[in-house]
Design a protein around this motif. Structure first.
Motif, PDB file in Angstrom:
ATOM      1  N   LEU A   1       0.910  -1.255  -0.026  1.00  0.00           N
ATOM      2  CA  LEU A   1      -0.027  -0.202  -0.160  1.00  0.00           C
ATOM      3  C   LEU A   1       0.988   1.095  -0.081  1.00  0.00           C
ATOM      4  O   LEU A   1       2.040   1.210   0.686  1.00  0.00           O
ATOM      5  CB  LEU A   1      -0.968   0.166   1.259  1.00  0.00           C
ATOM      6  CG  LEU A   1      -2.257  -0.922   1.144  1.00  0.00           C
ATOM      7  CD1 LEU A   1      -2.055  -2.188   1.163  1.00  0.00           C
ATOM      8  CD2 LEU A   1      -3.088  -0.507   2.508  1.00  0.00           C
TER       9      LEU A   1
ATOM     10  N   ASP B   1      -3.293   5.539  -1.983  1.00  0.00           N
ATOM     11  CA  ASP B   1      -4.468   4.564  -1.649  1.00  0.00           C
ATOM     12  C   ASP B   1      -5.194   4.970  -0.250  1.00  0.00           C
ATOM     13  O   ASP B   1      -4.667   5.970   0.363  1.00  0.00           O
ATOM     14  CB  ASP B   1      -3.675   3.430  -1.168  1.00  0.00           C
ATOM     15  CG  ASP B   1      -2.974   2.538  -2.280  1.00  0.00           C
ATOM     16  OD1 ASP B   1      -3.467   2.682  -3.450  1.00  0.00           O
ATOM     17  OD2 ASP B   1      -1.969   1.775  -2.114  1.00  0.00           O
TER      18      ASP B   1
ATOM     19  N   LEU C   1      -7.483   3.471   2.824  1.00  0.00           N
ATOM     20  CA  LEU C   1      -8.013   2.298   3.469  1.00  0.00           C
ATOM     21  C   LEU C   1      -9.481   2.437   4.273  1.00  0.00           C
ATOM     22  O   LEU C   1      -9.180   3.390   5.280  1.00  0.00           O
ATOM     23  CB  LEU C   1      -6.706   1.816   4.465  1.00  0.00           C
ATOM     24  CG  LEU C   1      -6.708   0.416   5.075  1.00  0.00           C
ATOM     25  CD1 LEU C   1      -6.584  -0.413   4.207  1.00  0.00           C
ATOM     26  CD2 LEU C   1      -5.845   0.456   6.191  1.00  0.00           C
TER      27      LEU C   1
ATOM     28  N   ARG D   1      -6.676   3.817  -5.055  1.00  0.00           N
ATOM     29  CA  ARG D   1      -7.395   2.688  -4.865  1.00  0.00           C
ATOM     30  C   ARG D   1      -8.140   2.723  -3.565  1.00  0.00           C
ATOM     31  O   ARG D   1      -7.590   3.263  -2.696  1.00  0.00           O
ATOM     32  CB  ARG D   1      -6.525   1.571  -4.741  1.00  0.00           C
ATOM     33  CG  ARG D   1      -5.718   0.960  -5.918  1.00  0.00           C
ATOM     34  CD  ARG D   1      -4.888  -0.315  -5.810  1.00  0.00           C
ATOM     35  NE  ARG D   1      -3.507  -0.068  -4.616  1.00  0.00           N
ATOM     36  CZ  ARG D   1      -3.207  -1.060  -4.279  1.00  0.00           C
ATOM     37  NH1 ARG D   1      -3.395  -2.329  -4.543  1.00  0.00           N
ATOM     38  NH2 ARG D   1      -2.462  -0.754  -3.126  1.00  0.00           N
TER      39      ARG D   1
ATOM     40  N   ILE E   1      -9.518   0.690  -0.784  1.00  0.00           N
ATOM     41  CA  ILE E   1      -9.194  -0.654  -0.059  1.00  0.00           C
ATOM     42  C   ILE E   1     -10.029  -0.878   1.105  1.00  0.00           C
ATOM     43  O   ILE E   1      -9.791  -0.470   2.108  1.00  0.00           O
ATOM     44  CB  ILE E   1      -7.567  -0.868   0.096  1.00  0.00           C
ATOM     45  CG1 ILE E   1      -6.902  -0.584  -1.193  1.00  0.00           C
ATOM     46  CG2 ILE E   1      -7.651  -2.362   0.761  1.00  0.00           C
ATOM     47  CD1 ILE E   1      -5.368  -0.155  -0.891  1.00  0.00           C
ATOM     48  N   CYS E   2     -10.751  -1.857   0.869  1.00  0.00           N
ATOM     49  CA  CYS E   2     -11.777  -2.241   2.064  1.00  0.00           C
ATOM     50  C   CYS E   2     -11.098  -3.035   3.050  1.00  0.00           C
ATOM     51  O   CYS E   2     -10.625  -4.216   2.540  1.00  0.00           O
ATOM     52  CB  CYS E   2     -12.963  -2.552   1.613  1.00  0.00           C
ATOM     53  SG  CYS E   2     -14.107  -1.357   0.841  1.00  0.00           S
TER      54      CYS E   2
ATOM     55  N   CYS F   1     -16.598  -3.422   2.727  1.00  0.00           N
ATOM     56  CA  CYS F   1     -17.246  -3.378   1.402  1.00  0.00           C
ATOM     57  C   CYS F   1     -18.660  -3.252   1.177  1.00  0.00           C
ATOM     58  O   CYS F   1     -19.245  -2.462   0.390  1.00  0.00           O
ATOM     59  CB  CYS F   1     -16.788  -4.793   1.002  1.00  0.00           C
ATOM     60  SG  CYS F   1     -17.362  -5.081  -0.893  1.00  0.00           S
TER      61      CYS F   1
ATOM     62  N   ASP G   1     -11.690  -1.200  -4.806  1.00  0.00           N
ATOM     63  CA  ASP G   1     -10.703  -1.474  -5.750  1.00  0.00           C
ATOM     64  C   ASP G   1      -9.754  -2.827  -5.329  1.00  0.00           C
ATOM     65  O   ASP G   1      -9.131  -3.416  -6.019  1.00  0.00           O
ATOM     66  CB  ASP G   1      -9.680  -0.500  -5.997  1.00  0.00           C
ATOM     67  CG  ASP G   1     -10.498   0.711  -6.751  1.00  0.00           C
ATOM     68  OD1 ASP G   1     -11.272   0.545  -7.668  1.00  0.00           O
ATOM     69  OD2 ASP G   1     -10.686   1.784  -5.906  1.00  0.00           O
ATOM     70  N   ALA G   2      -9.664  -3.014  -3.986  1.00  0.00           N
ATOM     71  CA  ALA G   2      -8.989  -4.134  -3.353  1.00  0.00           C
ATOM     72  C   ALA G   2      -9.711  -4.533  -1.966  1.00  0.00           C
ATOM     73  O   ALA G   2     -10.243  -3.525  -1.480  1.00  0.00           O
ATOM     74  CB  ALA G   2      -7.523  -3.582  -3.254  1.00  0.00           C
TER      75      ALA G   2
ATOM     76  N   PHE H   1      -5.075 -10.633   0.778  1.00  0.00           N
ATOM     77  CA  PHE H   1      -5.297  -9.274   0.134  1.00  0.00           C
ATOM     78  C   PHE H   1      -5.601  -9.475  -1.205  1.00  0.00           C
ATOM     79  O   PHE H   1      -4.576 -10.158  -1.989  1.00  0.00           O
ATOM     80  CB  PHE H   1      -4.073  -8.551   0.513  1.00  0.00           C
ATOM     81  CG  PHE H   1      -3.890  -7.243  -0.119  1.00  0.00           C
ATOM     82  CD1 PHE H   1      -5.037  -6.396  -0.195  1.00  0.00           C
ATOM     83  CD2 PHE H   1      -2.671  -6.971  -0.906  1.00  0.00           C
ATOM     84  CE1 PHE H   1      -5.133  -5.211  -0.809  1.00  0.00           C
ATOM     85  CE2 PHE H   1      -2.686  -5.446  -1.512  1.00  0.00           C
ATOM     86  CZ  PHE H   1      -3.569  -4.672  -1.351  1.00  0.00           C
TER      87      PHE H   1
ATOM     88  N   SER I   1      -5.922  -7.939  -4.828  1.00  0.00           N
ATOM     89  CA  SER I   1      -5.883  -6.634  -5.394  1.00  0.00           C
ATOM     90  C   SER I   1      -5.726  -7.040  -7.088  1.00  0.00           C
ATOM     91  O   SER I   1      -5.627  -8.172  -7.512  1.00  0.00           O
ATOM     92  CB  SER I   1      -4.714  -6.107  -4.949  1.00  0.00           C
ATOM     93  OG  SER I   1      -3.398  -6.493  -5.186  1.00  0.00           O
TER      94      SER I   1
END
Length: 340
Positions: free
Chosen positions: A50, A54, A56, A247, A249-250, A256, A290-291, A338, A340
């Motif tokens: 990361l 990004d 989070l 991105r 990122i969840c 999500c 996105d991830a 993870f 991605s």
């Protein structure tokens, strides 16, 4: 698709019974959703993947010590209650077992400071109970209640805080958002220092997350609802990230479901508070995430279906097969992935 498409064989000894120490020492499986390629790391290595740009997204819900054991005042029978949904401060919808010993009008004592009366039995078997409390309710509950660990965890939890994320804040969940259990405060600081934006949503996890899918055709499954909220600051951070090409990122399926619910409703992330029954399974087009950082989930569960929707069905089932062969630890206190 059929529910049976999401079955995999899991040896019982791979179900993690206790949390690993320290939190970030869990294993981490890296899955490239485009190529299906898999690599094996340790969770603290996540900081290498990361960087600046990004975002989070963490779920800051806090788990209620929602499991209570009450003694019926007239017979001495012991009944287990699990708090599900707060109606008002002292009135709650609960699971009760054995239910035949908890009928309307029955009274139970939990401690010298906490008792209740069953005031209604719902069509689905859940009970409505009214507490009588000597003191501030949540303080008393914290002393009397136990963590509602999933049924597959047989070991007693020595430290209640190990079933909470280090950033838990908003009290209201019946289960932990377990993907977040791996993070330490030091990891989060390291990510921030790398330029990763860290933001928080709240989704109160219900016990419905553990309910099995009982239909053959997954499209016929009726998803449980959960309450979520997104702050103005978080909405702005996520929208800015998307606009800049970064991105989102969840951390966990709950984060999500929160951002995807908001995006589905508004076409962007907005400050909001609502209930969601979003059911994400293969064929779903992701609008925000996105991830994904997630744990390994139960066979045939809505959670593995969500992961399959994001990573691809073949990639997901292959990754799970590899994780079993490599002796990863599974479920709430298990290892992470993870994607991605």
């Amino acid at each position: 698709m059929k529910t049976s498409d999401f079955f995999y064989n899991l040896p019982e000894e791979l179900i993690a019974q206790t949390p690993i120490e320290p939190r970030d020492a869990s294993r981490l499986l890296l899955l490239n959703k485009k190529s299906g390629e898999v690599h094996h790391k340790i969770f603290k290595d996540l900081t290498d993947y990361l960087g600046e740009g990004d975002c989070l997204v963490l779920n800051n819900t806090r788990v209620l010590p929602a499991r209570l054991y009450g003694t019926r005042e007239d017979t001495g029978a012991v009944v287990e209650f699990v708090l599900l949904k707060q109606k008002d401060l002292l009135t709650w919808e609960v699971l009760a077992g054995p239910g035949k010993k908890a009928k309307t009008g029955h009274k139970f004592t939990f401690s010298e400071d906490l008792s209740c009366e069953v005031i209604d039995v719902l069509d689905d078997g859940n009970r409505i109970i009214k507490f009588t409390c000597n003191g501030e309710f949540f303080s008393v509950l914290d002393k009397v209640g136990q963590m509602p660990l999933p049924p597959y965890i047989k070991e007693k939890l020595k430290d209640k805080e190990r079933y909470q994320t280090v950033y838990s804040k908003e009290l209201g969940s019946a289960a932990a958002p377990t993907a977040g259990l791996h993070f330490t405060n030091e990891m989060l600081e390291k990510l921030k220092n790398k330029g990763v934006k860290v933001c928080y949503v709240t989704l109160h996890v219900g016990l419905g997350t553990f309910r099995p899918v009982k239909v053959d055709n997954i499209e016929e499954h009726h998803m449980h609802t959960e309450h979520y909220s997104i702050s103005r600051e978080t909405a702005q951070t996520i929208n800015d990230t998307k606009a800049a090409g970064g991105r989102v990122i969840c951390v966990g399926t709950t984060s999500c479901r929160t951002v995807e619910s908001a995006m589905q409703k508004f076409g962007e992330i907005k400050e909001c508070s609502d209930d969601t029954g979003i059911f994400i399974y293969p064929g779903y087009e992701f609008k925000c995430m996105d991830a994904l950082i997630t744990n390994f989930h139960l066979p045939e569960s809505t959670l593995i279906m969500l992961v399959s929707a994001f990573a691809g069905y073949e990639n997901t089932m292959n990754a799970y097969k590899i994780a079993v062969n490599e002796r990863y630890r599974f479920f709430s206190f298990g290892d992470a992935m993870f994607i991605s």
